[in-house]
Design a protein around this motif. Structure first.
Motif, PDB file in Angstrom:
ATOM      1  N   SER A  82     -13.737  72.722  77.534  1.00  0.00           N
ATOM      2  CA  SER A  82     -14.640  72.397  78.624  1.00  0.00           C
ATOM      3  C   SER A  82     -14.817  70.883  78.673  1.00  0.00           C
ATOM      4  O   SER A  82     -14.632  70.190  77.674  1.00  0.00           O
ATOM      5  CB  SER A  82     -15.987  73.083  78.402  1.00  0.00           C
ATOM      6  OG  SER A  82     -16.987  72.549  79.236  1.00  0.00           O
ATOM      7  N   PHE A  83     -15.188  70.379  79.852  1.00  0.00           N
ATOM      8  CA  PHE A  83     -15.432  68.940  79.951  1.00  0.00           C
ATOM      9  C   PHE A  83     -16.680  68.546  79.177  1.00  0.00           C
ATOM     10  O   PHE A  83     -16.768  67.446  78.636  1.00  0.00           O
ATOM     11  CB  PHE A  83     -15.568  68.524  81.420  1.00  0.00           C
ATOM     12  CG  PHE A  83     -15.749  67.046  81.593  1.00  0.00           C
ATOM     13  CD1 PHE A  83     -14.676  66.175  81.480  1.00  0.00           C
ATOM     14  CD2 PHE A  83     -17.006  66.512  81.847  1.00  0.00           C
ATOM     15  CE1 PHE A  83     -14.845  64.799  81.621  1.00  0.00           C
ATOM     16  CE2 PHE A  83     -17.190  65.148  81.997  1.00  0.00           C
ATOM     17  CZ  PHE A  83     -16.095  64.294  81.877  1.00  0.00           C
ATOM     18  N   ARG A  84     -17.645  69.440  79.124  1.00  0.00           N
ATOM     19  CA  ARG A  84     -18.870  69.154  78.368  1.00  0.00           C
ATOM     20  C   ARG A  84     -18.602  69.346  76.874  1.00  0.00           C
ATOM     21  O   ARG A  84     -18.215  70.434  76.443  1.00  0.00           O
ATOM     22  CB  ARG A  84     -20.006  70.077  78.815  1.00  0.00           C
ATOM     23  CG  ARG A  84     -20.487  69.813  80.242  1.00  0.00           C
ATOM     24  CD  ARG A  84     -21.694  70.668  80.563  1.00  0.00           C
ATOM     25  NE  ARG A  84     -22.131  70.485  81.929  1.00  0.00           N
ATOM     26  CZ  ARG A  84     -22.970  69.521  82.324  1.00  0.00           C
ATOM     27  NH1 ARG A  84     -23.455  68.674  81.439  1.00  0.00           N
ATOM     28  NH2 ARG A  84     -23.327  69.417  83.596  1.00  0.00           N
ATOM     29  N   PRO A 134     -15.118  60.326  78.127  1.00  0.00           N
ATOM     30  CA  PRO A 134     -15.067  61.212  79.292  1.00  0.00           C
ATOM     31  C   PRO A 134     -13.763  61.122  80.077  1.00  0.00           C
ATOM     32  O   PRO A 134     -13.224  62.152  80.504  1.00  0.00           O
ATOM     33  CB  PRO A 134     -16.257  60.742  80.139  1.00  0.00           C
ATOM     34  CG  PRO A 134     -17.212  60.163  79.151  1.00  0.00           C
ATOM     35  CD  PRO A 134     -16.354  59.513  78.105  1.00  0.00           C
ATOM     36  N   GLY A 138     -11.184  64.213  80.334  1.00  0.00           N
ATOM     37  CA  GLY A 138     -10.903  64.833  81.630  1.00  0.00           C
ATOM     38  C   GLY A 138      -9.423  64.864  81.942  1.00  0.00           C
ATOM     39  O   GLY A 138      -8.899  65.872  82.438  1.00  0.00           O
ATOM     40  N   THR A 196     -18.841  60.686  86.026  1.00  0.00           N
ATOM     41  CA  THR A 196     -18.829  61.625  84.903  1.00  0.00           C
ATOM     42  C   THR A 196     -19.606  62.893  85.249  1.00  0.00           C
ATOM     43  O   THR A 196     -19.162  64.013  84.963  1.00  0.00           O
ATOM     44  CB  THR A 196     -19.426  60.973  83.640  1.00  0.00           C
ATOM     45  OG1 THR A 196     -18.639  59.832  83.275  1.00  0.00           O
ATOM     46  CG2 THR A 196     -19.448  61.962  82.474  1.00  0.00           C
ATOM     47  N   ASP A 197     -20.771  62.729  85.874  1.00  0.00           N
ATOM     48  CA  ASP A 197     -21.566  63.890  86.286  1.00  0.00           C
ATOM     49  C   ASP A 197     -20.809  64.719  87.329  1.00  0.00           C
ATOM     50  O   ASP A 197     -20.800  65.959  87.273  1.00  0.00           O
ATOM     51  CB  ASP A 197     -22.909  63.437  86.868  1.00  0.00           C
ATOM     52  CG  ASP A 197     -23.824  62.831  85.814  1.00  0.00           C
ATOM     53  OD1 ASP A 197     -23.582  63.062  84.608  1.00  0.00           O
ATOM     54  OD2 ASP A 197     -24.758  62.104  86.188  1.00  0.00           O
ATOM     55  N   SER A 200     -17.765  66.582  85.851  1.00  0.00           N
ATOM     56  CA  SER A 200     -18.224  67.710  85.049  1.00  0.00           C
ATOM     57  C   SER A 200     -18.496  68.921  85.934  1.00  0.00           C
ATOM     58  O   SER A 200     -18.098  70.055  85.611  1.00  0.00           O
ATOM     59  CB  SER A 200     -19.490  67.320  84.276  1.00  0.00           C
ATOM     60  OG  SER A 200     -19.951  68.393  83.490  1.00  0.00           O
ATOM     61  N   SER A 201     -19.143  68.685  87.067  1.00  0.00           N
ATOM     62  CA  SER A 201     -19.421  69.770  88.017  1.00  0.00           C
ATOM     63  C   SER A 201     -18.130  70.333  88.589  1.00  0.00           C
ATOM     64  O   SER A 201     -17.993  71.558  88.766  1.00  0.00           O
ATOM     65  CB  SER A 201     -20.310  69.264  89.154  1.00  0.00           C
ATOM     66  OG  SER A 201     -21.563  68.830  88.660  1.00  0.00           O
ATOM     67  N   GLU A 204     -16.544  72.613  86.068  1.00  0.00           N
ATOM     68  CA  GLU A 204     -17.304  73.850  85.937  1.00  0.00           C
ATOM     69  C   GLU A 204     -16.984  74.820  87.068  1.00  0.00           C
ATOM     70  O   GLU A 204     -17.045  76.042  86.894  1.00  0.00           O
ATOM     71  CB  GLU A 204     -18.807  73.543  85.925  1.00  0.00           C
ATOM     72  CG  GLU A 204     -19.284  72.895  84.628  1.00  0.00           C
ATOM     73  CD  GLU A 204     -20.746  72.519  84.666  1.00  0.00           C
ATOM     74  OE1 GLU A 204     -21.382  72.721  85.727  1.00  0.00           O
ATOM     75  OE2 GLU A 204     -21.263  72.030  83.646  1.00  0.00           O
TER      76      GLU A 204
END
Length: 235
Positions: A82-84, A134, A138, A196-197, A200-201, A204
């Protein structure tokens, strides 16, 4: 039973009665191939059994084995794909693995194990650095999904974004005071946080095309970050 125990002892220590067929010890290159493709230990021939992905040493003779080429960085570092990523957990895993496979701990072992230790240590370093940042995380996650971003992607970026990059580069080139540098750093840091935010979305939601576009923009700003670091270095 007694003969079986003696045979196991002789196999581990490299002795075997004359005239009895025995398993030939492998060279370093052959050992690497065997360790990668075979479920048996390169040294004693013992079977791995289940759970090989979490083992670095033979359960029978404790010889260090070759890295598993099919294992990705997330699996190696005990992270979800996962990216997180929990960076504290990642760092703990890195330290744990280096205590297991670092070459300093194999100076008195066989040459094969020394070579395997070097490979393991390099792999752990690469995995840690890749998953820590990050942008590289990614890009690696995209690669696992069969998507790679070419180095030169100017033709794919919108004109407004490219103009923004040019303006920041011009400000950086003209910046001569510490205050001016800090202002540029603040702008770049805020943009990278936003990207980055957003990426991440995108991950997901399994929107890999969106993730690809955002990571491309992050790479442009990463280049600016490198230029800022270089400009801070006194000539």
């Amino acid at each position: 039973m007694w003969r079986g125990r003696v045979g196991a002892f002789l196999r581990v220590w490299g002795f075997w009665p004359t005239g009895v067929p025995r398993r030939r010890l492998l060279s370093c290159d052959a050992a690497s191939q065997a360790g990668s493709n075979s479920p048996h230990c390169w040294n004693c021939g013992g079977p791995w059994g289940p759970g090989r992905e979490n083992r670095f040493f033979c359960p029978q003779c404790r010889a260090l084995q070759a890295p598993d080429p099919t294992r990705d960085y997330f699996s190696l570092m005990d992270c979800n794909r996962s990216f997180r990523v929990d960076t504290a957990k990642l760092q703990h895993r890195y330290q744990q693995l280096q205590r297991l496979v670092h070459p300093d701990f194999f100076s008195q072992r066989s040459q094969t194990e020394k070579d395997f230790s070097e490979k393991h240590s390099t792999l752990v370093n690469d995995a840690y650095k890749t998953l820590l940042a990050p942008l590289s995380r990614g890009l690696y996650l995209l690669k696992l999904h069969g998507i790679e971003i070419p180095e030169r992607t100017d033709y794919e970026m919108d004109r407004q974004f490219l103009m923004e990059i040019m303006e920041i580069n011009e400000k950086l080139a003209e910046a001569e005071s510490e205050a001016a540098m800090k202002e540029i750093e603040s702008i770049v840091k805020a943009k990278q946080k936003e990207f980055t935010d957003n990426v991440s979305s995108a991950f997901e939601q399994d929107d890999f095309e969106e993730a690809k576009e955002i990571l491309t923009k992050m790479r442009y700003f990463s280049n600016i970050e490198e230029q800022i670091k270089l400009k801070k270095i006194p000539l």
